[in-house]
Each structure stands twice: as structure tokens, then as C-alpha cells.
Design a protein around this motif. Structure first.
Motif, PDB file in Angstrom:
ATOM      1  N   LYS A  10       0.913  -1.246  -0.131  1.00 45.35           N
ATOM      2  CA  LYS A  10      -0.099   0.035  -0.062  1.00 45.35           C
ATOM      3  C   LYS A  10       1.014   1.396  -0.029  1.00 45.35           C
ATOM      4  O   LYS A  10       0.565   2.172  -0.771  1.00 45.35           O
ATOM      5  CB  LYS A  10      -0.789  -0.047   1.212  1.00 45.35           C
ATOM      6  N   ASP A  43      -6.785   2.113   4.017  1.00 40.76           N
ATOM      7  CA  ASP A  43      -6.757   2.979   2.896  1.00 40.76           C
ATOM      8  C   ASP A  43      -7.270   4.495   3.124  1.00 40.76           C
ATOM      9  O   ASP A  43      -8.375   4.927   2.256  1.00 40.76           O
ATOM     10  CB  ASP A  43      -7.608   2.279   1.716  1.00 40.76           C
ATOM     11  N   ASN A  73       3.133  10.444  -1.007  1.00 39.95           N
ATOM     12  CA  ASN A  73       3.803  10.382  -2.210  1.00 39.95           C
ATOM     13  C   ASN A  73       5.146  11.232  -2.269  1.00 39.95           C
ATOM     14  O   ASN A  73       5.038  12.455  -1.786  1.00 39.95           O
ATOM     15  CB  ASN A  73       2.843  11.001  -3.128  1.00 39.95           C
ATOM     16  N   SER A  96      -4.397  10.033   2.525  1.00 36.31           N
ATOM     17  CA  SER A  96      -4.202  10.759   1.307  1.00 36.31           C
ATOM     18  C   SER A  96      -2.855  10.450   0.484  1.00 36.31           C
ATOM     19  O   SER A  96      -1.992  10.503   1.315  1.00 36.31           O
ATOM     20  CB  SER A  96      -4.707  12.246   1.487  1.00 36.31           C
ATOM     21  N   PRO A  97      -2.981  10.291  -0.707  1.00 34.40           N
ATOM     22  CA  PRO A  97      -1.525  10.103  -1.235  1.00 34.40           C
ATOM     23  C   PRO A  97      -0.710  11.263  -1.023  1.00 34.40           C
ATOM     24  O   PRO A  97       0.476  10.969  -1.174  1.00 34.40           O
ATOM     25  CB  PRO A  97      -1.949   9.973  -2.759  1.00 34.40           C
ATOM     26  N   ASP A  98      -1.144  12.337  -1.126  1.00 36.38           N
ATOM     27  CA  ASP A  98      -0.292  13.354  -0.705  1.00 36.38           C
ATOM     28  C   ASP A  98       0.601  13.274   0.694  1.00 36.38           C
ATOM     29  O   ASP A  98       1.432  14.046   0.638  1.00 36.38           O
ATOM     30  CB  ASP A  98      -1.125  14.834  -0.526  1.00 36.38           C
ATOM     31  N   LYS A 122       2.078   1.647  -3.602  1.00 38.96           N
ATOM     32  CA  LYS A 122       1.178   2.343  -4.238  1.00 38.96           C
ATOM     33  C   LYS A 122       0.989   3.907  -3.977  1.00 38.96           C
ATOM     34  O   LYS A 122       0.365   4.570  -4.956  1.00 38.96           O
ATOM     35  CB  LYS A 122      -0.206   1.554  -4.204  1.00 38.96           C
ATOM     36  N   LEU A 123       1.086   4.212  -2.982  1.00 38.57           N
ATOM     37  CA  LEU A 123       0.959   5.590  -2.534  1.00 38.57           C
ATOM     38  C   LEU A 123       2.214   6.579  -2.925  1.00 38.57           C
ATOM     39  O   LEU A 123       2.047   7.594  -2.876  1.00 38.57           O
ATOM     40  CB  LEU A 123       0.528   5.638  -1.064  1.00 38.57           C
ATOM     41  N   GLY A 124       3.105   5.850  -3.562  1.00 37.95           N
ATOM     42  CA  GLY A 124       4.151   6.572  -4.211  1.00 37.95           C
ATOM     43  C   GLY A 124       5.107   6.983  -3.226  1.00 37.95           C
ATOM     44  O   GLY A 124       5.979   8.093  -3.333  1.00 37.95           O
TER      45      GLY A 124
END
Length: 388
Positions: free
Chosen positions: A89, A296, A304, A299-301, A92-94
Motif C-alpha cells: 500500500k 486505505d 507520495n 491521502s496520497p499527498d 502504491k501511494l508513491g
């Protein structure tokens, strides 16, 4: 004897006494007994409290195995299949790199084949099926390999390991100077992860943080020597993995190590290869709950492009360190603050020539005060002393 007395009288008995006192103080600094070292360390701590680092940048994020995570997914240690999900995970979130402030030195006892041996009254078919499933460690290793950005932690040990585990892939070490190895913090042994996990990882780095004699952490080794190998710190190895560099450089001179570098980044260290940390205060914004990542809800921010450290603040698992500005800081946060200091160009530097420079300035100003005291008056001397 008369000539000496005449010289003392003409030069001034007070000046002679001051010269003797100055020589005594310089000799005391060269000797540097433990009480003086402690006083200097406390002064350093006072400066840190007076002006802590302002953490304007957040290049590192701590994924915290906190109380909420343990309540949701059970007691520690977790099955490594769950940690595999966490790595997947975060990838995938960067995340730019994922560093574990945890060592996986033993096989997972929750693996199906291991569990099959501990369950009673299993029928042969069920037992055989469990034993045929891949181990949790293999699932975890596959997730690490697929991520390609996981750095595992290791720790120095006072005894050499009898393990026949394969050596980790060598990292090129370039040396500028005579022999930095004699100055490095050295350990006979090294506590490693399972070979299956280490072979899958993008790198391995030392977690070891050694406090000063008074129990306070002020420095973290950027390189150490264990089992005859030069091993980078977890934080340095994370930066190396992100840049894709295959080599690190150590610069030393007759006084000790001056700096440790990877291409594009040079870190000033003390003579033993340790980085002085400019601490900032605890900030909950550094932390993200592992529970939120696994569910999940992050936030990706938040992830990432960040350097992610996985550790714990849970009671009973927390690795507590005392720092100049916090009596109980998690060890994983110390690593995060190292990354923040490095990437915000806020590291502290105390070069090897600093002691000589300090002594020279002390002698020059001391002699100036001794010479000017009878001429300019007490107030000017007092102001000059305050400036010094």
C-alpha cells in the motif's frame, strides 16, 4: 631570582597571575576531563532548547504501529503477510523509500507450516494443505522485492554471530584519507534479518543509536563497522537507495573522519563518523497510523514522494531515547529528524579543527584582556569578556 621578581613587578603581578590562569585553563581544555565534557554537552543542550530547529519541511513520514493499530489488527508481532500489505500500500501511494525501524531476525511463527505443527487435532489433509502454503516470510519477501524501495534495519551486537547467513551485497566505499576505519564505532557482531528478506531488499542500514555517557542522544553514527564491514546508517542507506548511488565516500584526516557522502550529498560528521542532530520539537504531523494506511484512509499527498519510516510508539514496544529537547522521544522519530535535518540543510557541524580554533581565539583574547586591563579600565575589560 631578583631578576624574576623585578620582571614580575614591572610586568605586574596581576598579569603574571592571569597568564598562569590562562595557561591552566588551556591545559584543562586540552586534557578535557569528563566533568568538562559534561559541562560542554549541557551547554550544547541549552543552545538546542534555546533555538530548536524549525521543521518547515516534512520529507519524512513515520508510519506508526500505534495503539489504535494494535487494537485493530492484534498484538505485536503481526503476521508478516500484514506487513507485506503495508509495504504494498505504501508503494502504491508513491513513497520514495520505505525504511523499517524493526529487525526481522527470526522466522514468522504464524506461517501456515509452522502453525500446522502447533495446532492439535488437525486432520492429515488440512495439515498437509497448510504445510504446502508459502510461508509468511516468503510473502513478505515478495512484497519487498516487488516494491524495490524497502530498506531493512540491522543492529550492532557485542558478540559475533555464528549465523551462516550470506553476506549482504557490498556497497562500494571510497576513502579519501589515511584510514577512517580506526575511528568508526565498531561492533564484533551484526543482528540481521532473515536472508530471504535481506536478499529481497533494496538496501540495509544500521539502526544503532548510542547515547552519550549521561544518557542523552546528541549524535547518530552515519557509518559504523560491524563484522569487519563498513555499514551505513538506515537514514543514509535510504538516501543512497533513492538516488540510485552504488557507492558512498568517507573523508578523513589525521584528526579523524570529516564527512560521509553519497553522490550529490556530503554530510559533516565528528571524528567518529557521527552526525550532530539539530532537533526540533515533537510534532504529531510527522506520524501516520499504520491502521489508516492498511484501511486505505490516507491521502496520497501524505506519502507520495516521501521517505517513509515504519516504527512504533505503542506502550511496551516504543524505543525511547532522551534528547536535548525531549526526555522521551521514539527512536524512529530520531531517524526522521536526521532525514529532516539532512534534506533541509540544517545539520550541525563541528569540524576537526574547531578545538584548535577555539583555543587560538581564547589565547588571543585572553592575552588582549591581560594586556589592556591596566590601560582601559575594568568596565571595558568586562564588556570585552562578555563579548568573548
Amino acid at each position: 631570582m631578583n631578576k624574576l621578581a623585578q620582571f614580575a613587578q614591572s610586568f605586574g603581578i596581576g598579569r603574571v597571575a592571569c597568564l598562569c590562569l590562562l595557561a591552566l585553563l588551556v591545559g584543562l581544555r586540552v586534557w578535557d576531563p569528563p566533568p568538562l565534557q559534561s559541562l560542554r554537552a549541557r551547554t550544547f543542550d541549552f543552545y538546542q532548547v534555546l533555538k530548536p530547529r524549525h521543521a518547515d519541511l516534512r520529507p519524512a513520514v513515520i508510519v506508526d504501529i500505534d495503539e489504535a493499530s494494535l487494537a485493530a489488527f492484534g498484538q505485536w508481532p503481526w503476521p508478516r503477510t500484514l506487513l507485506a500489505d503495508l509495504v504494498t500500500k505504501l508503494t502504491k501511494l508513491g513513497s520514495a523509500a520505505i525504511g523499517f525501524d524493526i529487525i526481522f531476525a527470526e522466522p514468522d511463527r504464524m506461517s501456515p507450516a509452522v502453525a500446522a505443527q502447533s495446532f492439535r487435532n488437525l486432520d492429515p489433509q488440512t495439515r498437509d494443505r497448510l504445510q504446502s502454503l508459502p510461508s509468511n516470510d516468503r510473502v513478505f519477501a515478495d512484497a519487498i522485492r516487488q516494491s524495490g524501495r524497502v530498506i531493512l534495519g540491522e543492529s550492532g551486537f557485542h558478540l559475533r554471530s555464528a549465523s551462516t547467513a550470506p553476506e549482504p551485497p557490498a556497497i562500494g566505499v571510497a576513502v579519501i584519507g589515511p584510514n577512517p576505519g580506526r575511528y568508526l564505532m565498531t561492533f564484533p557482531g551484526l543482528v540481521r534479518n532473515l536472508p530471504e528478506l535481506e536478499q529481497a531488499a533494496a538496501g540495509r542500514g544500521m539502526l544503532t543509536i548510542r547515547a552519550e555517557p549521561d544518557g542523552i542522544v546528541r549524535k547518530v553514527p552515519m557509518v559504523t563497522k560491524a563484522e569487519g564491514m563498513v555499514v551505513p546508517a538506515l537514514t543514509l542507506e535510504m538516501l543512497r537507495a533513492v538516488t540510485g548511488a552504488k557507492v558512498m565516500m568517507i573523508k578523513d584526516d589525521a584528526a579523524g573522519i570529516r564527512s560521509v557522502a553519497i553522490p550529490g550529498l556530503e554530510l559533516p560528521t565528528d571524528r567518529n563518523g557521527q552526525l550532530w542532530i539539530h532537533f526540533s520539537h515533537y510534532d504529531p504531523a510527522r506520524y501516520v497510523s499504520a491502521k489508516d494506511v492498511l484501511e486505505d484512509r490516507v491521502s496520497p499527498d501524505r506519502i507520495n514522494g516521501k521517505l517513509v519510516l515504519i516504527g512504533t510508539s505503542a506502550v511496551g514496544l516504543r524505543d525511547i531515547k532522551t534528547t536535548p529537547i525531549d526526555p522521551a522521544m521514539s527512536g524512529v522519530e530520531v531517524h526522521a529528524q536526521v532525514l529532516e535535518s539532512i534534506l533541509s540543510n540544517s545539520v550541525l557541524s563541528y569540524p576537526n579543527y574547531a578545538i584548535a580554533a577555539e583555543l587560538a581565539v581564547t589565547v588571543v583574547f585572553g592575552l588582549a584582556i591581560i594586556a589592556l586591563a591596566p590601560i582601559v579600565g575594568a568596565l571595558i575589560v568586562l564588556l570585552l569578556g562578555a563579548v568573548v
